[in-house]
Design a protein around this motif. Sequence first.
Motif, short mmCIF file in Angstrom:
data_model
loop_
_atom_site.label_atom_id
_atom_site.label_comp_id
_atom_site.label_asym_id
_atom_site.label_seq_id
_atom_site.Cartn_x
_atom_site.Cartn_y
_atom_site.Cartn_z
N GLN A 241 -23.72 94.80 -68.20
CA GLN A 241 -24.32 95.76 -67.27
C GLN A 241 -24.79 95.08 -65.98
OE1 GLN A 241 -24.64 99.22 -67.67
NE2 GLN A 241 -23.20 98.83 -69.34
N PHE A 242 -25.29 93.87 -66.11
CA PHE A 242 -25.72 93.13 -64.92
C PHE A 242 -24.54 92.57 -64.15
CE2 PHE A 242 -29.89 92.99 -67.01
CZ PHE A 242 -30.75 93.13 -65.92
N GLY A 243 -23.45 92.30 -64.82
CA GLY A 243 -22.30 91.67 -64.18
C GLY A 243 -22.50 90.17 -64.00
N ARG A 244 -23.54 89.63 -64.62
CA ARG A 244 -23.90 88.20 -64.54
C ARG A 244 -24.94 87.94 -65.62
NH1 ARG A 244 -28.98 88.43 -62.56
NH2 ARG A 244 -29.50 90.26 -61.29
N LEU A 245 -25.30 86.68 -65.77
CA LEU A 245 -26.35 86.35 -66.73
C LEU A 245 -27.71 86.68 -66.12
CD1 LEU A 245 -26.81 85.11 -69.54
CD2 LEU A 245 -27.15 82.92 -68.40
N PRO A 246 -28.43 87.65 -66.68
CA PRO A 246 -29.72 88.04 -66.08
C PRO A 246 -30.80 86.99 -66.31
CG PRO A 246 -29.37 89.21 -68.13
CD PRO A 246 -28.12 88.45 -67.86
N LYS A 247 -31.84 87.09 -65.50
CA LYS A 247 -32.96 86.17 -65.61
C LYS A 247 -34.13 86.86 -66.31
CE LYS A 247 -31.76 83.72 -61.33
NZ LYS A 247 -32.24 83.31 -59.97
N LYS A 248 -35.09 86.06 -66.69
CA LYS A 248 -36.30 86.57 -67.35
C LYS A 248 -36.98 87.62 -66.47
CE LYS A 248 -40.67 84.82 -69.27
NZ LYS A 248 -41.59 85.57 -68.41
N ASP A 249 -37.44 88.70 -67.08
CA ASP A 249 -38.17 89.81 -66.46
C ASP A 249 -37.27 90.80 -65.72
OD1 ASP A 249 -40.63 88.92 -67.40
OD2 ASP A 249 -40.99 87.68 -65.64
N GLU A 250 -35.97 90.56 -65.67
CA GLU A 250 -35.07 91.55 -65.07
C GLU A 250 -34.82 92.67 -66.07
OE1 GLU A 250 -32.22 89.88 -61.73
OE2 GLU A 250 -31.74 88.94 -63.66
N SER A 251 -34.62 93.89 -65.54
CA SER A 251 -34.45 95.06 -66.39
C SER A 251 -33.20 95.83 -66.01
CB SER A 251 -35.66 96.00 -66.28
OG SER A 251 -36.85 95.34 -66.67
N VAL A 252 -32.69 96.58 -66.99
CA VAL A 252 -31.54 97.43 -66.75
C VAL A 252 -31.67 98.65 -67.65
CG1 VAL A 252 -30.10 96.34 -68.53
CG2 VAL A 252 -29.01 97.48 -66.58
N GLU A 253 -31.16 99.78 -67.20
CA GLU A 253 -31.20 101.00 -68.00
C GLU A 253 -29.82 101.27 -68.58
OE1 GLU A 253 -32.51 105.74 -67.73
OE2 GLU A 253 -33.21 104.28 -66.22
N ILE A 254 -29.76 101.45 -69.89
CA ILE A 254 -28.49 101.70 -70.57
C ILE A 254 -28.65 102.91 -71.49
CG2 ILE A 254 -26.72 100.77 -72.11
CD1 ILE A 254 -27.53 97.99 -71.33
N GLU A 255 -28.02 103.99 -71.14
CA GLU A 255 -27.95 105.20 -71.97
C GLU A 255 -29.30 105.59 -72.58
OE1 GLU A 255 -24.72 105.50 -74.65
OE2 GLU A 255 -23.30 104.52 -73.32
N GLY A 256 -30.28 105.75 -71.70
CA GLY A 256 -31.58 106.23 -72.14
C GLY A 256 -32.55 105.16 -72.59
N PHE A 257 -32.17 103.89 -72.45
CA PHE A 257 -33.05 102.79 -72.82
C PHE A 257 -33.30 101.89 -71.61
CE2 PHE A 257 -31.19 103.91 -76.89
CZ PHE A 257 -32.29 103.87 -77.75
N VAL A 258 -34.55 101.48 -71.42
CA VAL A 258 -34.88 100.46 -70.43
C VAL A 258 -34.97 99.14 -71.19
CG1 VAL A 258 -36.57 99.62 -68.78
CG2 VAL A 258 -36.11 102.09 -68.96
N ILE A 259 -34.11 98.22 -70.82
CA ILE A 259 -34.04 96.94 -71.52
C ILE A 259 -34.46 95.83 -70.56
CG2 ILE A 259 -32.56 95.34 -72.79
CD1 ILE A 259 -30.82 97.68 -73.56
N LYS A 260 -35.53 95.12 -70.94
CA LYS A 260 -36.08 94.04 -70.12
C LYS A 260 -35.84 92.70 -70.81
CE LYS A 260 -40.52 92.38 -68.27
NZ LYS A 260 -41.98 92.66 -68.19
N VAL A 261 -35.42 91.72 -70.03
CA VAL A 261 -35.18 90.39 -70.56
C VAL A 261 -36.52 89.65 -70.69
CG1 VAL A 261 -34.01 88.19 -70.20
CG2 VAL A 261 -32.88 90.32 -69.51
#
Length: 278
Positions: A241-261
């Motif tokens: 979803q990020f298109g890259r390796l995400p860093k700590k504290d970055e977030s993304v929303e996937i099908e109704g979920f907020v996912i934070k690293v």
Amino acid sequence: MSDDRSGQTRSWLSRLTQAFSDEPRSREDLLTDLRQASDDNLLDTEALTIIEGAMQVSDMQVRDVMIPRSQMVVVDARQTPREFLPVIISSAHSRFPVIGENPDEVMGILLAKDLLPMILEGDPEQFDLQSKLRPATFIPESKRLNVLLKEFRVTRNHMAVVMDEYGCISGLITIEDVLEQIVGEIEDEHDDDDDDGQIKPFQENAYIVKALTPIEDFNDYFDTSLPDDQFDTIGGLVTQQFGRLPKKDESVEIEGFVIKVLSADNRRIRLLQVSRSN
């Protein structure tokens, strides 16, 4: 007695005497004798392994077994308890280096047990992190493991922060890391033998999820249908979803979920916080 028979007797006596008088002349000779004793069932295999490990430790340096900086689990002194508790709970470690604004500034060591008063008092916002810190021990990468083990025993420290020649943090090492070089891997009740415990509730509407959790297990737990045709794990899906390796504290929303690293290094994601979006 014939000369031939007399010579054979002297030769046999010489070999017998040699067998009882010879001592190992080098470490290799000693190990050979010990391994032979193990083959002859005079020495337990586990005992042989420990002896070999103890001998090997004297030749090893801290840099050989330390936990590299990228894999360290640390607490940021600027974080609130609500921010750092998920990582502490999920890692199941007992000691955590606490860093300041500069990542190379280790302010001290936080013991998980020192968080108990905060939990009992029920007021995390009033928790004074700095007042709970223990002094940190700093050592060079070149320190020998046998010397470090002796210092751990004398000082009763269980963790040391490893510094490189430029004064920057290169990793950390614990007494368990040293002992494992002697007796083999030490597992405790927090080490996972299977995939149980990949998803743990943290607070209302929030969960701690290991990045290696299979998407199929994620779907079963949350009764969802995230796609698993391209990736097997939730961490792989998040990275896509990020298109890259995400860093700590970055977030993304996937099908109704907020996912934070919550935890990641320069190679992979380790830990995620998952909550349902409103």
